[in-house]
Enzyme design. Structure first.
Site, PDB file in Angstrom:
ATOM      1  N   TYR A  46       0.835  -1.336  -0.026  1.00 28.52           N
ATOM      2  CA  TYR A  46       0.153  -0.028  -0.021  1.00 28.52           C
ATOM      3  C   TYR A  46       0.658   1.159  -0.093  1.00 28.52           C
ATOM      4  CZ  TYR A  46      -4.244  -2.522   0.116  1.00 28.52           C
ATOM      5  OH  TYR A  46      -5.391  -3.281  -0.244  1.00 28.52           O
TER       6      TYR A  46
ATOM      7  N   ASN B 248     -12.483   2.856  -6.013  1.00 30.88           N
ATOM      8  CA  ASN B 248     -11.056   3.304  -6.006  1.00 30.88           C
ATOM      9  C   ASN B 248     -10.454   3.699  -4.815  1.00 30.88           C
ATOM     10  OD1 ASN B 248     -11.251   2.346  -8.762  1.00 30.88           O
ATOM     11  ND2 ASN B 248     -11.364   4.490  -9.437  1.00 30.88           N
ATOM     12  N   VAL B 249      -9.322   3.813  -4.424  1.00 30.10           N
ATOM     13  CA  VAL B 249      -8.630   4.269  -3.339  1.00 30.10           C
ATOM     14  C   VAL B 249      -7.844   5.409  -3.636  1.00 30.10           C
ATOM     15  CG1 VAL B 249      -9.115   2.199  -1.808  1.00 30.10           C
ATOM     16  CG2 VAL B 249      -7.084   2.570  -3.214  1.00 30.10           C
TER      17      VAL B 249
ATOM     18  N   HIS C  39     -14.515   1.523  -0.640  1.00 25.82           N
ATOM     19  CA  HIS C  39     -13.273   0.475  -0.302  1.00 25.82           C
ATOM     20  C   HIS C  39     -12.176   1.276   0.344  1.00 25.82           C
ATOM     21  CE1 HIS C  39     -14.825  -2.353  -3.312  1.00 25.82           C
ATOM     22  NE2 HIS C  39     -15.544  -2.662  -2.217  1.00 25.82           N
TER      23      HIS C  39
ATOM     24  N   SER D  46     -15.023  -3.961 -13.706  1.00 30.19           N
ATOM     25  CA  SER D  46     -15.689  -5.067 -14.234  1.00 30.19           C
ATOM     26  C   SER D  46     -16.823  -5.907 -13.524  1.00 30.19           C
ATOM     27  CB  SER D  46     -14.231  -6.244 -14.044  1.00 30.19           C
ATOM     28  OG  SER D  46     -13.839  -6.513 -12.459  1.00 30.19           O
TER      29      SER D  46
HETATM   30  C1  BV8 Z   1     -17.732  -8.371   2.148  1.00 31.74           C
HETATM   31  C2  BV8 Z   1      -9.202  -2.746  -1.660  1.00 31.74           C
HETATM   32  C3  BV8 Z   1     -18.797  -9.416   3.950  1.00 31.74           C
HETATM   33  C4  BV8 Z   1      -8.780  -1.576  -1.771  1.00 31.74           C
HETATM   34  C5  BV8 Z   1     -10.934  -4.219  -2.771  1.00 31.74           C
HETATM   35  C6  BV8 Z   1     -17.810 -15.503  -4.163  1.00 31.74           C
HETATM   36  C7  BV8 Z   1     -18.807 -14.986  -5.103  1.00 31.74           C
HETATM   37  C8  BV8 Z   1     -19.071 -13.834  -4.948  1.00 31.74           C
HETATM   38  C9  BV8 Z   1     -18.657 -12.869  -3.617  1.00 31.74           C
HETATM   39  C10 BV8 Z   1     -17.790 -13.302  -2.789  1.00 31.74           C
HETATM   40  C11 BV8 Z   1     -17.146 -14.685  -3.192  1.00 31.74           C
HETATM   41  N1  BV8 Z   1     -16.462 -14.896  -2.003  1.00 31.74           N
HETATM   42  C12 BV8 Z   1     -16.092 -13.822  -1.357  1.00 31.74           C
HETATM   43  C13 BV8 Z   1     -17.002 -12.761  -1.685  1.00 31.74           C
HETATM   44  C14 BV8 Z   1     -17.196 -11.493  -1.357  1.00 31.74           C
HETATM   45  C15 BV8 Z   1     -15.852 -10.593  -1.715  1.00 31.74           C
HETATM   46  C16 BV8 Z   1     -15.701 -10.609  -3.208  1.00 31.74           C
HETATM   47  O1  BV8 Z   1     -16.502 -10.069  -3.872  1.00 31.74           O
HETATM   48  N2  BV8 Z   1     -14.923 -11.539  -3.797  1.00 31.74           N
HETATM   49  C17 BV8 Z   1     -14.609 -11.488  -5.312  1.00 31.74           C
HETATM   50  C18 BV8 Z   1     -13.143 -11.711  -5.653  1.00 31.74           C
HETATM   51  C19 BV8 Z   1     -15.530 -12.523  -5.891  1.00 31.74           C
HETATM   52  N3  BV8 Z   1     -16.104  -9.217  -1.271  1.00 31.74           N
HETATM   53  C20 BV8 Z   1     -15.831  -8.821  -0.060  1.00 31.74           C
HETATM   54  O2  BV8 Z   1     -14.939  -9.473   0.814  1.00 31.74           O
HETATM   55  C21 BV8 Z   1     -16.405  -7.567   0.490  1.00 31.74           C
HETATM   56  N4  BV8 Z   1     -16.637  -7.582   1.723  1.00 31.74           N
HETATM   57  O3  BV8 Z   1     -18.249  -9.189   1.256  1.00 31.74           O
HETATM   58  O4  BV8 Z   1     -17.687  -8.565   3.302  1.00 31.74           O
HETATM   59  C22 BV8 Z   1     -18.870  -8.922   5.255  1.00 31.74           C
HETATM   60  C23 BV8 Z   1     -20.028  -8.468   6.044  1.00 31.74           C
HETATM   61  C24 BV8 Z   1     -20.350  -8.193   7.109  1.00 31.74           C
HETATM   62  C25 BV8 Z   1     -19.080  -8.328   8.172  1.00 31.74           C
HETATM   63  C26 BV8 Z   1     -17.885  -8.732   7.724  1.00 31.74           C
HETATM   64  C27 BV8 Z   1     -17.783  -9.134   6.280  1.00 31.74           C
HETATM   65  C28 BV8 Z   1     -15.020  -6.430   0.455  1.00 31.74           C
HETATM   66  C29 BV8 Z   1     -14.512  -6.095  -0.917  1.00 31.74           C
HETATM   67  C30 BV8 Z   1     -13.622  -5.207  -1.011  1.00 31.74           C
HETATM   68  C31 BV8 Z   1     -12.214  -5.544  -1.313  1.00 31.74           C
HETATM   69  N5  BV8 Z   1     -11.304  -4.418  -1.780  1.00 31.74           N
HETATM   70  N6  BV8 Z   1     -10.015  -3.031  -2.649  1.00 31.74           N
HETATM   71  C32 BV8 Z   1      -7.606  -1.703  -2.917  1.00 31.74           C
HETATM   72  O5  BV8 Z   1      -6.623  -2.576  -2.561  1.00 31.74           O
HETATM   73  O6  BV8 Z   1      -7.600  -1.086  -3.798  1.00 31.74           O
HETATM   74  S1  BV8 Z   1     -11.429  -4.805  -4.266  1.00 31.74           S
HETATM   75  C33 BV8 Z   1     -10.796  -4.153  -5.694  1.00 31.74           C
HETATM   76  O7  BV8 Z   1     -11.167  -4.756  -6.628  1.00 31.74           O
HETATM   77  C34 BV8 Z   1     -11.524  -2.878  -5.883  1.00 31.74           C
HETATM   78  O8  BV8 Z   1     -11.834  -2.058  -5.043  1.00 31.74           O
HETATM   79  C35 BV8 Z   1     -12.765  -3.051  -6.723  1.00 31.74           C
HETATM   80  O9  BV8 Z   1     -13.669  -3.088  -5.902  1.00 31.74           O
HETATM   81  C36 BV8 Z   1     -12.338  -4.447  -7.124  1.00 31.74           C
HETATM   82  C37 BV8 Z   1     -12.668  -4.770  -8.736  1.00 31.74           C
HETATM   83  O10 BV8 Z   1     -11.979  -4.101  -9.359  1.00 31.74           O
HETATM   84  P1  BV8 Z   1     -12.172  -3.031 -10.630  1.00 31.74           P
HETATM   85  O11 BV8 Z   1     -12.239  -1.734 -10.111  1.00 31.74           O
HETATM   86  O12 BV8 Z   1     -13.600  -3.583 -11.199  1.00 31.74           O
HETATM   87  O13 BV8 Z   1     -11.202  -3.347 -11.467  1.00 31.74           O
HETATM   88  P2  BV8 Z   1     -10.980  -4.703 -12.384  1.00 31.74           P
HETATM   89  O14 BV8 Z   1      -9.436  -4.654 -12.751  1.00 31.74           O
HETATM   90  O15 BV8 Z   1     -11.757  -5.723 -11.789  1.00 31.74           O
HETATM   91  O16 BV8 Z   1     -11.667  -4.048 -13.656  1.00 31.74           O
HETATM   92  C38 BV8 Z   1     -11.221  -2.889 -14.598  1.00 31.74           C
HETATM   93  C39 BV8 Z   1     -12.491  -2.586 -15.295  1.00 31.74           C
HETATM   94  O17 BV8 Z   1     -11.983  -1.383 -16.061  1.00 31.74           O
HETATM   95  C40 BV8 Z   1     -12.515  -3.689 -16.325  1.00 31.74           C
HETATM   96  O18 BV8 Z   1     -13.871  -3.702 -16.773  1.00 31.74           O
HETATM   97  C41 BV8 Z   1     -11.736  -2.905 -17.637  1.00 31.74           C
HETATM   98  O19 BV8 Z   1     -12.563  -3.297 -19.013  1.00 31.74           O
HETATM   99  C42 BV8 Z   1     -11.985  -1.395 -17.376  1.00 31.74           C
HETATM  100  N7  BV8 Z   1     -10.932  -0.699 -17.896  1.00 31.74           N
HETATM  101  C43 BV8 Z   1      -9.650  -0.737 -17.954  1.00 31.74           C
HETATM  102  N8  BV8 Z   1      -9.041   0.497 -18.753  1.00 31.74           N
HETATM  103  C44 BV8 Z   1      -9.955   1.188 -19.094  1.00 31.74           C
HETATM  104  C45 BV8 Z   1     -11.450   0.630 -18.672  1.00 31.74           C
HETATM  105  N9  BV8 Z   1     -12.393   1.340 -18.635  1.00 31.74           N
HETATM  106  C46 BV8 Z   1     -12.687   2.391 -19.362  1.00 31.74           C
HETATM  107  N10 BV8 Z   1     -11.262   2.930 -19.700  1.00 31.74           N
HETATM  108  C47 BV8 Z   1     -10.149   2.599 -19.496  1.00 31.74           C
HETATM  109  N11 BV8 Z   1      -8.905   3.096 -19.866  1.00 31.74           N
END
Ligand code: BV8
Length: 232
Positions: free
Chosen positions: A57, A91-92, A108, A176
């Site tokens: 971080y 985003n952070v 987040h 995504s």
């Molecule tokens: C919770 C921290 C419960 C900060 C992040 C199974 C199935 C479903 C869900 C779960 C599961 N098992 C566990 C879960 C829950 C879990 C989860 O969802 N896991 C995922 C992996 C399946 N979620 C959690 O744990 C959450 N908490 O559920 O708590 C609870 C309740 C009560 C009490 C206690 C607990 C917490 C989730 C938060 C995690 N923290 N970040 C940091 O380090 O940055 S996650 C991190 O990835 C981001 O914050 C963001 O949310 C996430 C997704 O990232 P994106 O921003 O979407 O980026 P990505 O690369 O995926 O996509 C980029 C996109 O941009 C693409 O579409 C691409 O095409 C596009 N792009 C790229 N370039 C461009 C563009 N678009 C336009 N222009 C461009 N130039």
């Protein structure tokens, strides 16, 4: 008077900051491609190797402080002339704020902030300052990034859902839609709201959203111009 102006809610993810030089998570050169998020963004990782997490971080905090808002961040801020605009971001980084947006909700957490590790979770502003083992907050507990890790609760979800549910337009940009519960926010848009999603790729196409399949700096400014023209 935001009470009379139409409301736009923007749900953003790392893709909007990609053209500012900050990596996304799942793209080819994304963060999770060469890091295991279970080790670097989870309470288990914090317990097992806090120094590794702090370094991960610290590097991202320094990079975010060096990055500049891009044309997409700046265009979204322009909307505030005629709309009540709420940015709900995963985003952070603080590029939305530095791009001029004034109502930003971080689902987040924020790199520029740290918090203590007692239940009081006392926050302290860091800016670009690194956190080291031994850095403590006002109640004497070790500082950690003020970030929501996997397995930790998203405290801002309810206020975020309320904003989306009252939107006239919902714009999803640069996410995504793979992480929950943040991804579920797209489904809170009212049926009459105009819904647009801007991304290069999508894990799932949200129902009822028009997909602008291109880079945010190319797709968002013309959309903003059209929306500003609509309100004269
Ligand atoms: C919770 C921290 C419960 C900060 C992040 C199974 C199935 C479903 C869900 C779960 C599961 N098992 C566990 C879960 C829950 C879990 C989860 O969802 N896991 C995922 C992996 C399946 N979620 C959690 O744990 C959450 N908490 O559920 O708590 C609870 C309740 C009560 C009490 C206690 C607990 C917490 C989730 C938060 C995690 N923290 N970040 C940091 O380090 O940055 S996650 C991190 O990835 C981001 O914050 C963001 O949310 C996430 C997704 O990232 P994106 O921003 O979407 O980026 P990505 O690369 O995926 O996509 C980029 C996109 O941009 C693409 O579409 C691409 O095409 C596009 N792009 C790229 N370039 C461009 C563009 N678009 C336009 N222009 C461009 N130039």
């Amino acid at each position: 008077m935001s009470a009379t102006r139409p409301r736009i809610v923007v749900l953003s993810g790392s893709g909007i900051s990609a053209e500012s030089g900050l990596p996304t998570f799942r793209d080819a050169n994304g963060l999770w491609r060469d890091h295991d998020w279970r080790q670097l963004a989870s309470p288990e990782g914090w317990r097992r190797h806090p120094e590794l997490l702090l370094e991960f971080y610290n590097e991202r905090r320094a990079a975010a402080a060096q990055a500049q808002p891009n044309a997409a961040h700046r265009a979204l801020a322009m909307l505030e002339a005629n709309y009540d605009v709420h940015i709900v971001t995963q985003n952070v980084d603080d590029l939305h704020e530095r791009g001029g947006s004034t109502q930003v909700l971080h689902l987040h957490g924020e790199l520029a902030w740290a918090r203590g590790t007692s239940p009081r979770r006392l926050r302290t502003h860091l800016g670009a300052t690194p956190i080291r083992i031994g850095d403590v907050c006002a109640d004497g507990t070790q500082l950690r990034p003020d970030i929501v890790w996997f397995g930790e609760a998203v405290d801002q979800l309810e206020p975020a859902a309320e904003r989306v549910a009252q939107a006239n337009k919902v714009l999803v940009v640069g996410t995504s839609l793979t992480v929950y519960p943040a991804a579920s926010l797209v489904d809170f848009a009212p049926p009459h709201a105009e819904r647009v999603v801007c991304a290069l790729e999508l894990e799932r196409e949200p129902a009822g959203y028009r997909w602008l399949r291109g880079p945010a700096t190319q797709e968002i400014p013309p959309l903003v111009e059209r929306w500003l023209r609509e309100t004269g």
